[in-house]
Each structure stands twice: as C-alpha cells, then as structure tokens.
Design a protein around this motif. Sequence first.
Motif, mmCIF file in Angstrom:
data_model
loop_
_atom_site.group_PDB
_atom_site.id
_atom_site.type_symbol
_atom_site.label_atom_id
_atom_site.label_comp_id
_atom_site.label_asym_id
_atom_site.label_seq_id
_atom_site.Cartn_x
_atom_site.Cartn_y
_atom_site.Cartn_z
ATOM 1 N N PRO A 98 0.806 -1.218 0.000
ATOM 2 C CA PRO A 98 0.000 0.000 0.000
ATOM 3 C C PRO A 98 0.842 1.272 0.000
ATOM 4 O O PRO A 98 1.959 1.286 0.511
ATOM 5 N N TYR A 99 0.271 2.313 -0.597
ATOM 6 C CA TYR A 99 0.801 3.658 -0.370
ATOM 7 C C TYR A 99 0.090 4.109 0.893
ATOM 8 O O TYR A 99 -1.138 4.024 0.999
ATOM 9 N N ALA A 100 0.834 4.560 1.889
ATOM 10 C CA ALA A 100 0.229 4.896 3.176
ATOM 11 C C ALA A 100 0.669 6.271 3.653
ATOM 12 O O ALA A 100 1.804 6.689 3.418
ATOM 13 N N GLN A 101 -0.262 6.952 4.292
ATOM 14 C CA GLN A 101 0.010 8.249 4.911
ATOM 15 C C GLN A 101 -0.394 8.154 6.377
ATOM 16 O O GLN A 101 -1.342 7.436 6.726
ATOM 17 N N HIS A 102 0.318 8.886 7.207
ATOM 18 C CA HIS A 102 0.105 8.848 8.643
ATOM 19 C C HIS A 102 0.160 10.296 9.121
ATOM 20 O O HIS A 102 1.159 10.975 8.875
ATOM 21 N N VAL A 103 -0.892 10.767 9.754
ATOM 22 C CA VAL A 103 -0.915 12.129 10.277
ATOM 23 C C VAL A 103 -1.221 12.034 11.772
ATOM 24 O O VAL A 103 -2.298 11.568 12.162
ATOM 25 N N ASN A 104 -0.276 12.456 12.591
ATOM 26 C CA ASN A 104 -0.439 12.431 14.052
ATOM 27 C C ASN A 104 -0.468 13.865 14.569
ATOM 28 O O ASN A 104 0.483 14.612 14.353
ATOM 29 N N GLU A 150 -3.778 3.276 0.490
ATOM 30 C CA GLU A 150 -4.283 3.190 -0.884
ATOM 31 C C GLU A 150 -3.731 1.940 -1.553
ATOM 32 O O GLU A 150 -2.526 1.713 -1.559
ATOM 33 N N MET A 151 -4.657 1.129 -2.106
ATOM 34 C CA MET A 151 -4.285 -0.054 -2.885
ATOM 35 C C MET A 151 -5.330 -0.234 -3.967
ATOM 36 O O MET A 151 -6.525 -0.094 -3.713
ATOM 37 N N ASP A 152 -4.859 -0.563 -5.152
ATOM 38 C CA ASP A 152 -5.757 -0.816 -6.280
ATOM 39 C C ASP A 152 -6.761 0.314 -6.482
ATOM 40 O O ASP A 152 -7.939 0.076 -6.764
ATOM 41 N N GLY A 153 -6.319 1.559 -6.298
ATOM 42 C CA GLY A 153 -7.184 2.709 -6.521
ATOM 43 C C GLY A 153 -8.202 2.959 -5.424
ATOM 44 O O GLY A 153 -9.030 3.853 -5.531
ATOM 45 N N ARG A 154 -8.162 2.157 -4.365
ATOM 46 C CA ARG A 154 -9.101 2.350 -3.255
ATOM 47 C C ARG A 154 -8.352 2.918 -2.054
ATOM 48 O O ARG A 154 -7.258 2.485 -1.727
ATOM 49 N N ARG A 155 -8.981 3.888 -1.395
ATOM 50 C CA ARG A 155 -8.384 4.539 -0.223
ATOM 51 C C ARG A 155 -9.194 4.162 1.011
ATOM 52 O O ARG A 155 -10.422 4.236 1.012
ATOM 53 N N HIS A 156 -8.495 3.769 2.055
ATOM 54 C CA HIS A 156 -9.137 3.359 3.301
ATOM 55 C C HIS A 156 -8.553 4.190 4.443
ATOM 56 O O HIS A 156 -7.337 4.312 4.558
ATOM 57 N N ALA A 157 -9.424 4.754 5.261
ATOM 58 C CA ALA A 157 -8.981 5.545 6.413
ATOM 59 C C ALA A 157 -9.085 4.703 7.682
ATOM 60 O O ALA A 157 -10.005 3.892 7.820
ATOM 61 N N SER A 158 -8.138 4.898 8.578
ATOM 62 C CA SER A 158 -8.151 4.188 9.853
ATOM 63 C C SER A 158 -7.753 5.172 10.958
ATOM 64 O O SER A 158 -6.577 5.270 11.308
ATOM 65 N N PRO A 159 -8.732 5.922 11.490
ATOM 66 C CA PRO A 159 -8.408 6.907 12.521
ATOM 67 C C PRO A 159 -8.424 6.304 13.927
ATOM 68 O O PRO A 159 -9.141 5.338 14.201
ATOM 69 N N HIS A 160 -7.616 6.894 14.811
ATOM 70 C CA HIS A 160 -7.545 6.446 16.201
ATOM 71 C C HIS A 160 -7.312 7.642 17.115
ATOM 72 O O HIS A 160 -6.801 8.673 16.686
ATOM 73 N N LEU A 161 -7.657 7.461 18.369
ATOM 74 C CA LEU A 161 -7.360 8.442 19.408
ATOM 75 C C LEU A 161 -6.471 7.733 20.425
ATOM 76 O O LEU A 161 -6.841 6.679 20.961
ATOM 77 N N PHE A 162 -5.286 8.278 20.647
ATOM 78 C CA PHE A 162 -4.330 7.671 21.564
ATOM 79 C C PHE A 162 -3.950 8.649 22.664
ATOM 80 O O PHE A 162 -4.041 9.861 22.488
ATOM 81 N N LEU A 163 -3.496 8.095 23.775
ATOM 82 C CA LEU A 163 -2.954 8.872 24.871
ATOM 83 C C LEU A 163 -1.523 8.398 25.109
ATOM 84 O O LEU A 163 -1.269 7.193 25.210
ATOM 85 N N ILE A 164 -0.602 9.342 25.168
ATOM 86 C CA ILE A 164 0.797 9.034 25.446
ATOM 87 C C ILE A 164 1.111 9.544 26.852
ATOM 88 O O ILE A 164 0.854 10.711 27.173
ATOM 89 N N THR A 165 1.650 8.643 27.682
ATOM 90 C CA THR A 165 2.029 9.008 29.047
ATOM 91 C C THR A 165 3.432 8.490 29.339
ATOM 92 O O THR A 165 3.888 7.531 28.735
ATOM 93 N N ASP A 166 4.085 9.171 30.275
ATOM 94 C CA ASP A 166 5.410 8.748 30.739
ATOM 95 C C ASP A 166 5.257 7.679 31.808
ATOM 96 O O ASP A 166 4.300 7.710 32.581
ATOM 97 N N SER A 167 6.226 6.765 31.854
ATOM 98 C CA SER A 167 6.272 5.798 32.946
ATOM 99 C C SER A 167 7.739 5.493 33.224
ATOM 100 O O SER A 167 8.622 5.886 32.452
ATOM 101 N N ASP A 168 7.993 4.784 34.299
ATOM 102 C CA ASP A 168 9.363 4.409 34.629
ATOM 103 C C ASP A 168 9.963 3.488 33.567
ATOM 104 O O ASP A 168 11.173 3.425 33.413
ATOM 105 N N ASN A 169 9.112 2.774 32.852
ATOM 106 C CA ASN A 169 9.573 1.822 31.823
ATOM 107 C C ASN A 169 9.731 2.445 30.444
ATOM 108 O O ASN A 169 10.105 1.762 29.505
#
Length: 176
Positions: free
Chosen positions: A22-28, A54-73
């Motif tokens: 796939p041709y892929a784009q990622h926007v964060n 994008e594959m075979d002329g079809r575009r598929h979106a996959s949105p997510h909501l994430f939380l990033i936190t600090d930890s000791d690890n």
Amino acid sequence: MTGHFDNKEQFTEMKEEGKIFPYAQHVNTVCNDKIKNIPEDFTGIFIVEESYYEMDGRRHASPHLFLITDSDNGIILSSYEIPEGEDKNTFSYHSMKIVEYSELKKSEKFTPAIYQEKDGVWEGGSVSQFTPVMVFRLWEKFSDTCLEVSESMEVHGKRTFGYDVPIRYKRAASEG
C-alpha cells in the motif's frame, strides 16, 4: 511522533520490484486543545492518528485516538474510543469536536504499548486479544525522521491484515 508521514519511498521501491504494497500516509496531531476539563495535574498527551492506505485505486482511512504518558519503563501508548457523536470512518483532528475529558473512554480491547528509547530511537509495541480468536499485534520504531509500523490481525492464527515487512514512513517534506 507527531506530524505528517508517508511511505512514498518504500511504496516506489516495492512497486519497482513488482510487489503489492500500500501507499500509506500517517498524520499524528496533538489534540489536548480539543479536550475540555483535563485535570490540572494531567501530564499525558492525546493524539489523533489518521492513517490512510491506498491499494488498487481504493483509499481506506483508519483513525484512532491515543494517549501518550510517561512511565518508569518508557512511554505508554493507550488507545481510546473515538468520542461519541464522531464518525469513526472520517474522524480526524480537523473534524474533531470539543469533548469533555470525563466522556473519553479507554479502549478495553487494546493492550497499551510500551516504548523504550535506544540511541535516539523509540521502539516498542503490544499484543492485544481483541476476541477469543482475534489477535492484534503492533510493533513500532520511531525517530525524528522515520516511523516504522508493523501491524497484523490474526483470526484463528491466520493473518487477515498486515504485511511481511513494516510500513516505513518518512516525515513528509511539505508539512503544513
């Protein structure tokens, strides 16, 4: 980890080798500004992740909501449900409506991913048991210029989504 990325270079290489990829784009995008009443002592960063494939002329979106936190690890990436009233197919930072912090729901299916830094590169992931027969695997490496993402979905031990090699996103030259 924030910004606009695409795998144009990798996509071109694969195409020249005759491989289907796939041709892929990622926007964060950080979206704390769209969340009301975040507790004063809250140190996490919410991110809207927009992935487009994008594959075979079809575009598929996959949105997510994430939380990033600090930890000791290291840092922890937790997944949240797309807020109520939002369209799960077209959700983006730009379409996101203001939401109350107390209304956000952590994903029960996604096992938080833990990332550790090694020589300026963050690496990590998780394995999530979405259903008794469905497993989602995530492994990522990211630096200032590159984001490598390996995702796969398996049902009854058979891969139903994913690729043999990680998608290699480079920071897009023309952000803005």
